[in-house]
Design a protein around this motif. Structure first.
Motif, PDB file in Angstrom:
ATOM      1  N   ILE A  80      -6.853   3.955 -10.340  1.00  0.00           N
ATOM      2  CA  ILE A  80      -5.527   4.438 -10.748  1.00  0.00           C
ATOM      3  C   ILE A  80      -5.131   5.657  -9.917  1.00  0.00           C
ATOM      4  O   ILE A  80      -3.995   5.757  -9.433  1.00  0.00           O
ATOM      5  CB  ILE A  80      -5.521   4.775 -12.247  1.00  0.00           C
ATOM      6  CG1 ILE A  80      -5.588   3.485 -13.074  1.00  0.00           C
ATOM      7  CG2 ILE A  80      -4.279   5.584 -12.617  1.00  0.00           C
ATOM      8  CD1 ILE A  80      -5.791   3.707 -14.561  1.00  0.00           C
ATOM      9  N   ASN A  83      -4.100   4.592  -6.368  1.00  0.00           N
ATOM     10  CA  ASN A  83      -2.797   3.936  -6.289  1.00  0.00           C
ATOM     11  C   ASN A  83      -1.646   4.874  -6.622  1.00  0.00           C
ATOM     12  O   ASN A  83      -0.616   4.846  -5.939  1.00  0.00           O
ATOM     13  CB  ASN A  83      -2.757   2.747  -7.243  1.00  0.00           C
ATOM     14  CG  ASN A  83      -3.201   1.446  -6.591  1.00  0.00           C
ATOM     15  OD1 ASN A  83      -2.917   0.370  -7.082  1.00  0.00           O
ATOM     16  ND2 ASN A  83      -3.901   1.541  -5.480  1.00  0.00           N
ATOM     17  N   MET A  84      -1.807   5.679  -7.669  1.00  0.00           N
ATOM     18  CA  MET A  84      -0.670   6.404  -8.228  1.00  0.00           C
ATOM     19  C   MET A  84      -0.453   7.782  -7.587  1.00  0.00           C
ATOM     20  O   MET A  84       0.494   7.985  -6.840  1.00  0.00           O
ATOM     21  CB  MET A  84      -0.844   6.544  -9.740  1.00  0.00           C
ATOM     22  CG  MET A  84      -1.057   5.225 -10.468  1.00  0.00           C
ATOM     23  SD  MET A  84       0.379   4.133 -10.390  1.00  0.00           S
ATOM     24  CE  MET A  84       1.397   4.842 -11.678  1.00  0.00           C
ATOM     25  N   HIS A  88       0.600   5.935  -3.539  1.00  0.00           N
ATOM     26  CA  HIS A  88       2.049   5.824  -3.710  1.00  0.00           C
ATOM     27  C   HIS A  88       2.780   7.012  -3.125  1.00  0.00           C
ATOM     28  O   HIS A  88       3.783   6.877  -2.423  1.00  0.00           O
ATOM     29  CB  HIS A  88       2.382   5.669  -5.203  1.00  0.00           C
ATOM     30  CG  HIS A  88       3.843   5.746  -5.516  1.00  0.00           C
ATOM     31  ND1 HIS A  88       4.483   6.947  -5.746  1.00  0.00           N
ATOM     32  CD2 HIS A  88       4.790   4.779  -5.623  1.00  0.00           C
ATOM     33  CE1 HIS A  88       5.755   6.715  -5.997  1.00  0.00           C
ATOM     34  NE2 HIS A  88       5.973   5.412  -5.928  1.00  0.00           N
ATOM     35  N   ARG A 240      -6.238  -1.051 -13.915  1.00  0.00           N
ATOM     36  CA  ARG A 240      -5.328  -0.393 -12.972  1.00  0.00           C
ATOM     37  C   ARG A 240      -3.985  -1.113 -12.898  1.00  0.00           C
ATOM     38  O   ARG A 240      -2.915  -0.477 -12.909  1.00  0.00           O
ATOM     39  CB  ARG A 240      -5.994  -0.352 -11.594  1.00  0.00           C
ATOM     40  CG  ARG A 240      -5.232   0.386 -10.488  1.00  0.00           C
ATOM     41  CD  ARG A 240      -4.317  -0.536  -9.686  1.00  0.00           C
ATOM     42  NE  ARG A 240      -4.974  -1.757  -9.270  1.00  0.00           N
ATOM     43  CZ  ARG A 240      -5.734  -1.866  -8.185  1.00  0.00           C
ATOM     44  NH1 ARG A 240      -5.942  -0.826  -7.416  1.00  0.00           N
ATOM     45  NH2 ARG A 240      -6.273  -3.043  -7.867  1.00  0.00           N
ATOM     46  N   THR A 244      -0.469   0.565 -14.103  1.00  0.00           N
ATOM     47  CA  THR A 244       0.583   0.783 -13.113  1.00  0.00           C
ATOM     48  C   THR A 244       1.866   0.067 -13.510  1.00  0.00           C
ATOM     49  O   THR A 244       2.963   0.635 -13.447  1.00  0.00           O
ATOM     50  CB  THR A 244       0.124   0.282 -11.728  1.00  0.00           C
ATOM     51  OG1 THR A 244      -1.097   0.927 -11.366  1.00  0.00           O
ATOM     52  CG2 THR A 244       1.169   0.586 -10.669  1.00  0.00           C
TER      53      THR A 244
END
Length: 372
Positions: A80, A83-84, A88, A240, A244
């Motif tokens: 997580i 990705n976040m 990102h 995850r 998301t």
């Protein structure tokens, strides 16, 4: 597109003044970026890598239930974070000002089956430019959901709660398909397009790399714990993906978030673009830990206004942005995660059914919606 325009009370001059005030907020943050911000993202990247390494180490002993639970939880959080708060935001160019080639939008690749360059095109260039514009913003329902009462209903929409759930479970694959625009590229003629074939091959290579890493190499390294590690990795990816998807749904789909017709953005000014971001986004309230785990997309309104500002500055920006909402008598859509999740899913179910009382549309509006 609500029956009553929540911005109708604003004059053209007020909208442009709002734009200037938001520009001033952005300029202030840009002028204040510095070593403290750089230290923050480096610290987060270091913590994520250590957490992933330790979690995969624990999973070497995942045949024992306590080790499986601990390793799976740690790996889920690490994915997580990657990705976040990291991937990102780096791919948005939020940290390009550091001039660090290791933390730059042009060089970063994330733990995701969608290649970063394709994601940047569909997300940064299209979604953030045409936020919530039906027929222009493909993030709006991902091409599989009805997102507004004025959109023509088809029996296919009855299944959109199921489509949305499956999309949540396998979200990274859904995003990869969305980046490829599979919906319009599946016919024989388009499949032969060299550009599409090149992009499809890039996605295939990335999928193979991710599958090899998650479902072959790391389970094999676990030896006797091969199957528990395989299950742990699948679970971490599932957690995850659902997390998301939930965060993104809460930022774009709750009741009170506006959608727009394509003709409404013709000749759009800077102030009008800002206003569309404000009306087309929603926030999630909560603790610092909540904001961190969402990649600060809990401040979705602020992110849509200023997608290239460092994510660790959104909390301070949110105070000033909310004051502008109050000043211009606009609704600041926000709420705790459970409330926003319920609101988004309620809308998914509601719009899966045909309208009880269809609205009367003008010929131009009907044409607009059919084209969308």
């Amino acid at each position: 597109m609500t029956a009553i325009d929540p911005t109708a009370h604003l004059t053209a001059e007020q909208i442009e003044e709002l734009g200037r005030e938001l520009d001033a907020i952005r300029d202030e943050v840009i002028a204040g970026r510095g070593e403290k911000d750089a230290a923050y993202i480096r610290r987060v990247i270091s913590a994520q890598r250590k957490l992933e390494l330790v979690s995969r180490g624990v999973l070497l002993f995942s045949m024992f239930p306590p080790a499986w639970l601990l390793g799976t939880a740690g790996l889920s959080v690490a994915k997580i974070m990657d990705n976040m708060e990291i991937g990102h935001n780096i791919l948005h160019g939020q940290w390009d000002w550091m001039r660090d080639p290791k933390i730059h939008s042009t060089t970063w690749e994330w733990d995701h089956v969608s290649p970063s360059d394709q994601w940047k095109h569909s997300h940064n260039e299209l979604h953030h430019t045409y936020t919530n514009v039906i027929g222009k913003d493909n993030d709006l329902g991902y091409g599989i959901m009805r997102v507004d009462e004025d959109q023509k209903w088809h029996p296919f929409h009855l299944g959109q709660p199921l489509w949305n759930f499956l999309n949540a479970c396998f979200f990274e694959y859904g995003i990869a398909a969305y980046d490829l625009e599979l919906g319009k590229n599946l016919n024989k003629r388009r499949r032969k397009n060299p550009e599409f074939r090149a992009r499809a091959k890039a996605v295939g290579r990335k999928i193979r790399k991710q599958v090899l890493k998650d479902y072959v190499i790391h389970p094999l390294l676990s030896g006797p714990s091969f199957l528990p590690t395989l299950a742990a990795t699948f679970t971490a990816n599932l957690v995850r993906n659902i997390w998301t998807h939930s965060v993104i749904m809460c930022g774009h789909f709750p009741e009170g978030v506006q959608v727009f017709e394509r003709r409404s953005i013709k000749g759009e000014t800077r102030g009008q673009w800002y206003l569309r971001q404000m009306m087309g986004s929603a926030n999630i309230s909560g603790s610092k830990a909540m904001h961190f785990m969402t990649g600060n997309l809990s401040h979705q309104i602020e992110h849509h206004l200023f997608p290239d500002l460092p994510s660790n500055r959104y909390a301070e920006v949110a105070v000033k942005v909310r004051a502008l909402f109050e000043k211009y008598e606009l609704e600041y859509v926000t709420g705790p995660l459970p409330k926003q999740v319920f609101s988004a899913w309620h809308k998914v179910f509601r719009l899966s059914l045909p309208n009880k009382k269809p609205k009367v549309k003008t010929p131009d509006r009907e044409q607009e919606l059919v084209a969308a």
